[in-house]
Motif scaffolding. Structure first.
Motif, PDB file in Angstrom:
ATOM      1  N   ARG A 183       0.858  -1.182   0.000  1.00  0.00           N
ATOM      2  CA  ARG A 183       0.000   0.000   0.000  1.00  0.00           C
ATOM      3  C   ARG A 183       0.897   1.236   0.000  1.00  0.00           C
ATOM      4  O   ARG A 183       2.041   1.185   0.479  1.00  0.00           O
ATOM      5  CB  ARG A 183      -0.899  -0.010   1.241  1.00  0.00           C
ATOM      6  N   ASP A 184       0.392   2.348  -0.505  1.00  0.00           N
ATOM      7  CA  ASP A 184       1.159   3.585  -0.464  1.00  0.00           C
ATOM      8  C   ASP A 184       1.632   3.810   0.972  1.00  0.00           C
ATOM      9  O   ASP A 184       0.826   3.820   1.904  1.00  0.00           O
ATOM     10  CB  ASP A 184       0.287   4.764  -0.920  1.00  0.00           C
ATOM     11  N   PRO A 185       2.943   3.964   1.182  1.00  0.00           N
ATOM     12  CA  PRO A 185       3.473   4.045   2.544  1.00  0.00           C
ATOM     13  C   PRO A 185       2.973   5.249   3.333  1.00  0.00           C
ATOM     14  O   PRO A 185       2.985   5.227   4.566  1.00  0.00           O
ATOM     15  CB  PRO A 185       4.987   4.111   2.328  1.00  0.00           C
ATOM     16  N   ARG A 186       2.528   6.281   2.648  1.00  0.00           N
ATOM     17  CA  ARG A 186       1.971   7.417   3.364  1.00  0.00           C
ATOM     18  C   ARG A 186       0.654   7.044   4.018  1.00  0.00           C
ATOM     19  O   ARG A 186       0.363   7.457   5.152  1.00  0.00           O
ATOM     20  CB  ARG A 186       1.826   8.607   2.408  1.00  0.00           C
ATOM     21  N   GLY A 187      -0.143   6.234   3.328  1.00  0.00           N
ATOM     22  CA  GLY A 187      -1.369   5.730   3.925  1.00  0.00           C
ATOM     23  C   GLY A 187      -1.088   4.782   5.071  1.00  0.00           C
ATOM     24  O   GLY A 187      -1.777   4.781   6.099  1.00  0.00           O
ATOM     25  N   VAL A 188      -0.046   3.947   4.900  1.00  0.00           N
ATOM     26  CA  VAL A 188       0.352   3.021   5.969  1.00  0.00           C
ATOM     27  C   VAL A 188       0.793   3.798   7.207  1.00  0.00           C
ATOM     28  O   VAL A 188       0.371   3.506   8.328  1.00  0.00           O
ATOM     29  CB  VAL A 188       1.487   2.099   5.478  1.00  0.00           C
ATOM     30  N   ALA A 189       1.651   4.796   7.004  1.00  0.00           N
ATOM     31  CA  ALA A 189       2.158   5.583   8.135  1.00  0.00           C
ATOM     32  C   ALA A 189       1.031   6.317   8.851  1.00  0.00           C
ATOM     33  O   ALA A 189       0.989   6.365  10.090  1.00  0.00           O
ATOM     34  CB  ALA A 189       3.214   6.572   7.644  1.00  0.00           C
ATOM     35  N   TYR A 190       0.113   6.887   8.084  1.00  0.00           N
ATOM     36  CA  TYR A 190      -1.005   7.600   8.704  1.00  0.00           C
ATOM     37  C   TYR A 190      -1.874   6.641   9.518  1.00  0.00           C
ATOM     38  O   TYR A 190      -2.301   6.967  10.634  1.00  0.00           O
ATOM     39  CB  TYR A 190      -1.846   8.301   7.639  1.00  0.00           C
ATOM     40  N   SER A 191      -2.116   5.444   8.990  1.00  0.00           N
ATOM     41  CA  SER A 191      -2.939   4.475   9.701  1.00  0.00           C
ATOM     42  C   SER A 191      -2.290   4.049  11.016  1.00  0.00           C
ATOM     43  O   SER A 191      -2.964   3.903  12.039  1.00  0.00           O
ATOM     44  CB  SER A 191      -3.183   3.252   8.811  1.00  0.00           C
ATOM     45  N   SER A 197      -6.006  14.179   5.562  1.00  0.00           N
ATOM     46  CA  SER A 197      -5.874  14.328   7.015  1.00  0.00           C
ATOM     47  C   SER A 197      -4.451  14.169   7.543  1.00  0.00           C
ATOM     48  O   SER A 197      -4.176  14.543   8.678  1.00  0.00           O
ATOM     49  CB  SER A 197      -6.781  13.310   7.729  1.00  0.00           C
ATOM     50  N   MET A 198      -3.545  13.619   6.750  1.00  0.00           N
ATOM     51  CA  MET A 198      -2.182  13.422   7.215  1.00  0.00           C
ATOM     52  C   MET A 198      -1.481  14.781   7.330  1.00  0.00           C
ATOM     53  O   MET A 198      -1.522  15.578   6.387  1.00  0.00           O
ATOM     54  CB  MET A 198      -1.417  12.515   6.266  1.00  0.00           C
ATOM     55  N   PRO A 199      -0.844  15.076   8.465  1.00  0.00           N
ATOM     56  CA  PRO A 199      -0.126  16.346   8.595  1.00  0.00           C
ATOM     57  C   PRO A 199       0.870  16.525   7.452  1.00  0.00           C
ATOM     58  O   PRO A 199       1.592  15.577   7.101  1.00  0.00           O
ATOM     59  CB  PRO A 199       0.587  16.214   9.940  1.00  0.00           C
ATOM     60  N   PRO A 200       0.914  17.716   6.843  1.00  0.00           N
ATOM     61  CA  PRO A 200       1.785  17.949   5.677  1.00  0.00           C
ATOM     62  C   PRO A 200       3.243  17.553   5.910  1.00  0.00           C
ATOM     63  O   PRO A 200       3.882  16.970   5.024  1.00  0.00           O
ATOM     64  CB  PRO A 200       1.645  19.452   5.430  1.00  0.00           C
ATOM     65  N   ARG A 201       3.757  17.847   7.099  1.00  0.00           N
ATOM     66  CA  ARG A 201       5.163  17.501   7.370  1.00  0.00           C
ATOM     67  C   ARG A 201       5.365  15.992   7.336  1.00  0.00           C
ATOM     68  O   ARG A 201       6.333  15.496   6.742  1.00  0.00           O
ATOM     69  CB  ARG A 201       5.592  18.052   8.726  1.00  0.00           C
ATOM     70  N   ASP A 202       4.448  15.238   7.985  1.00  0.00           N
ATOM     71  CA  ASP A 202       4.564  13.781   7.992  1.00  0.00           C
ATOM     72  C   ASP A 202       4.443  13.219   6.574  1.00  0.00           C
ATOM     73  O   ASP A 202       5.147  12.270   6.205  1.00  0.00           O
ATOM     74  CB  ASP A 202       3.490  13.171   8.889  1.00  0.00           C
ATOM     75  N   ARG A 203       3.552  13.809   5.806  1.00  0.00           N
ATOM     76  CA  ARG A 203       3.378  13.336   4.431  1.00  0.00           C
ATOM     77  C   ARG A 203       4.648  13.559   3.615  1.00  0.00           C
ATOM     78  O   ARG A 203       5.062  12.693   2.834  1.00  0.00           O
ATOM     79  CB  ARG A 203       2.188  14.050   3.782  1.00  0.00           C
ATOM     80  N   ARG A 204       5.274  14.722   3.782  1.00  0.00           N
ATOM     81  CA  ARG A 204       6.514  14.990   3.053  1.00  0.00           C
ATOM     82  C   ARG A 204       7.619  14.036   3.474  1.00  0.00           C
ATOM     83  O   ARG A 204       8.350  13.503   2.631  1.00  0.00           O
ATOM     84  CB  ARG A 204       6.951  16.436   3.286  1.00  0.00           C
ATOM     85  N   VAL A 205       7.763  13.821   4.775  1.00  0.00           N
ATOM     86  CA  VAL A 205       8.798  12.913   5.279  1.00  0.00           C
ATOM     87  C   VAL A 205       8.584  11.502   4.727  1.00  0.00           C
ATOM     88  O   VAL A 205       9.527  10.862   4.225  1.00  0.00           O
ATOM     89  CB  VAL A 205       8.800  12.895   6.819  1.00  0.00           C
ATOM     90  N   ALA A 206       7.350  11.011   4.807  1.00  0.00           N
ATOM     91  CA  ALA A 206       7.054   9.667   4.302  1.00  0.00           C
ATOM     92  C   ALA A 206       7.301   9.579   2.807  1.00  0.00           C
ATOM     93  O   ALA A 206       7.840   8.580   2.304  1.00  0.00           O
ATOM     94  CB  ALA A 206       5.609   9.295   4.628  1.00  0.00           C
ATOM     95  N   GLY A 207       6.940  10.636   2.077  1.00  0.00           N
ATOM     96  CA  GLY A 207       7.133  10.632   0.636  1.00  0.00           C
ATOM     97  C   GLY A 207       8.592  10.609   0.234  1.00  0.00           C
ATOM     98  O   GLY A 207       8.988   9.872  -0.677  1.00  0.00           O
ATOM     99  N   ILE A 208       9.401  11.404   0.913  1.00  0.00           N
ATOM    100  CA  ILE A 208      10.833  11.458   0.596  1.00  0.00           C
ATOM    101  C   ILE A 208      11.518  10.138   0.918  1.00  0.00           C
ATOM    102  O   ILE A 208      12.282   9.591   0.108  1.00  0.00           O
ATOM    103  CB  ILE A 208      11.499  12.619   1.353  1.00  0.00           C
ATOM    104  N   LEU A 209      11.245   9.593   2.111  1.00  0.00           N
ATOM    105  CA  LEU A 209      11.914   8.358   2.537  1.00  0.00           C
ATOM    106  C   LEU A 209      11.537   7.164   1.663  1.00  0.00           C
ATOM    107  O   LEU A 209      12.347   6.255   1.460  1.00  0.00           O
ATOM    108  CB  LEU A 209      11.574   8.062   4.000  1.00  0.00           C
ATOM    109  N   SER A 210      10.331   7.157   1.171  1.00  0.00           N
ATOM    110  CA  SER A 210       9.846   5.986   0.432  1.00  0.00           C
ATOM    111  C   SER A 210       9.939   6.150  -1.085  1.00  0.00           C
ATOM    112  O   SER A 210       9.590   5.216  -1.818  1.00  0.00           O
ATOM    113  CB  SER A 210       8.383   5.712   0.799  1.00  0.00           C
ATOM    114  N   PHE A 211      10.421   7.283  -1.561  1.00  0.00           N
ATOM    115  CA  PHE A 211      10.348   7.584  -2.994  1.00  0.00           C
ATOM    116  C   PHE A 211      10.961   6.502  -3.884  1.00  0.00           C
ATOM    117  O   PHE A 211      10.331   6.082  -4.865  1.00  0.00           O
ATOM    118  CB  PHE A 211      10.985   8.945  -3.304  1.00  0.00           C
ATOM    119  N   PRO A 212      12.168   6.010  -3.605  1.00  0.00           N
ATOM    120  CA  PRO A 212      12.751   5.010  -4.519  1.00  0.00           C
ATOM    121  C   PRO A 212      11.882   3.767  -4.674  1.00  0.00           C
ATOM    122  O   PRO A 212      11.655   3.303  -5.799  1.00  0.00           O
ATOM    123  CB  PRO A 212      14.098   4.678  -3.867  1.00  0.00           C
TER     124      PRO A 212
END
Length: 325
Positions: A175-183, A300-315
């Motif tokens: 699953r998209d890791p941003r959704g996983v992290a938010y959950s 609903s995911m805080p913008p900072r958390d979303r950016r962090v998750a997106g950067i770390l998981s990008f590859p």
């Protein structure tokens, strides 16, 4: 229960057909519990939940089975225990829990891969494998299933099962890791404990993405060791649930017949009670359940958390073809 015995029964022994095990892998909150239950409604399939945790959550703590009965009172698990060990009373519970928690750890992956294990852990590993072999054999006898779905998810457990007397295939649920992290940031209660105050673990965004990445890489690596691995995207499962389930059944060696997946409609599924020993609390829900992608993280995911998750998981997101933005 009498916890005095220290060794498992030998199971069926001798020549036999190996149980077919489909293990669901990937970091939690990726839809694996719903996927398991959809699979387990099909003819010839039984879903067991997270067998990895049977020893502590079921046998030691007597938590609720997916059928809503305590593990010690569930007819399915009582029959399995009788067939596997001559009764659960013949299993040394503390030893069983200790063997599992000592052996099934990612830091011992090299040992699980090579088999080059110090004597003390080798004894524990072999005892655990003996119990697992007897358990799966007994489940086949009790259920007459042609396929067992085990949603344990943990990579180290998959590498352990390479040495079990089974036919193993794995499905990695992504699953998209941003959704996983938010959950994982949300508070979720554990109804199976019988206590409304107990909640599931929570993870920070960094920890959740790190685990998502590690689990994905390790499950893909199983293919290097003669284990068939299929990747399933949460988003695809939500969009076309019956097609995904049919594809997985074929991957596992079962050709879906007429009516095998009729319980799955475009946006809902009808679920009966399953004898799952651990997993997401939705494993205990029955009746008609809506199938809809959880996209709350997008708003609903805080913008900072979303950016962090997106950067770390990008590859890895890029490799999976997940959303880039």
């Amino acid at each position: 229960m009498n916890h005095s015995s220290t060794s498992p029964a030998s199971g069926t022994g001798g020549a036999r057909n190996r149980p077919n095990i489909l293990m669901l892998g990937g970091f939690g909150r990726s839809g694996s519990t719903l996927l398991e239950r959809c699979l387990a409604e099909s003819r010839g399939v039984v879903g067991l939940g997270e067998v990895l945790h049977l020893w502590e959550r079921g046998l030691r703590d007597d938590e609720l089975c997916g059928c809503s009965l305590p593990f010690s009172q569930c007819p399915f698990w009582l029959d399995v225990g009788d067939r596997a060990y001559g009764g659960w009373d013949h299993v040394d519970v503390e030893q069983a829990v200790g063997d599992r928690t000592t052996v099934v750890r990612n830091k011992y992956l090299l040992e699980l891969i090579t088999g080059l294990t110090p004597a003390n852990r080798r004894v524990r590993r072999d005892r655990l494998l003996g119990r697992v072999n007897a358990l799966y054999d007994a489940v086949v006898e009790t259920s007459a299933a042609r396929l067992i779905v085990d949603s344990s998810k943990h990579p180290a457990y998959a590498y352990l099962l390479r040495r079990a007397a089974i036919n193993l295939k794995c499905v990695l649920v992504v699953r998209d890791p941003r959704g996983v992290a938010y959950s994982w940031s949300k508070v979720v209660t554990r109804p199976e404990t019988g206590s409304a105050g107990e909640i599931m673990p929570r993870y920070s965004t960094v920890s959740a993405v790190a685990n998502w990445t590690l689990y994905g890489v390790l499950f893909h690596a199983l293919s290097l060791f003669n284990v068939d691995v299929k990747t399933v995207h949460y988003e695809d499962f939500m969009a076309s649930p019956r097609q995904v389930v049919d594809d997985i059944l074929r991957f596992a060696g079962l050709e879906p017949g007429a009516g095998d997946t009729e319980h799955i409609q475009k946006s809902e599924v009808h679920l009966s009670a399953h004898h799952t020993v651990a997993g997401n609390p939705m494993r205990m829900r029955t009746g008609t359940l809506q199938i809809k992608a959880d996209s709350a993280w997008m708003v609903s995911m805080p913008p900072r958390d979303r950016r962090v998750a997106g950067i770390l998981s990008f590859p890895l997101r890029l490799a999976y073809g997940l959303r880039r933005n």
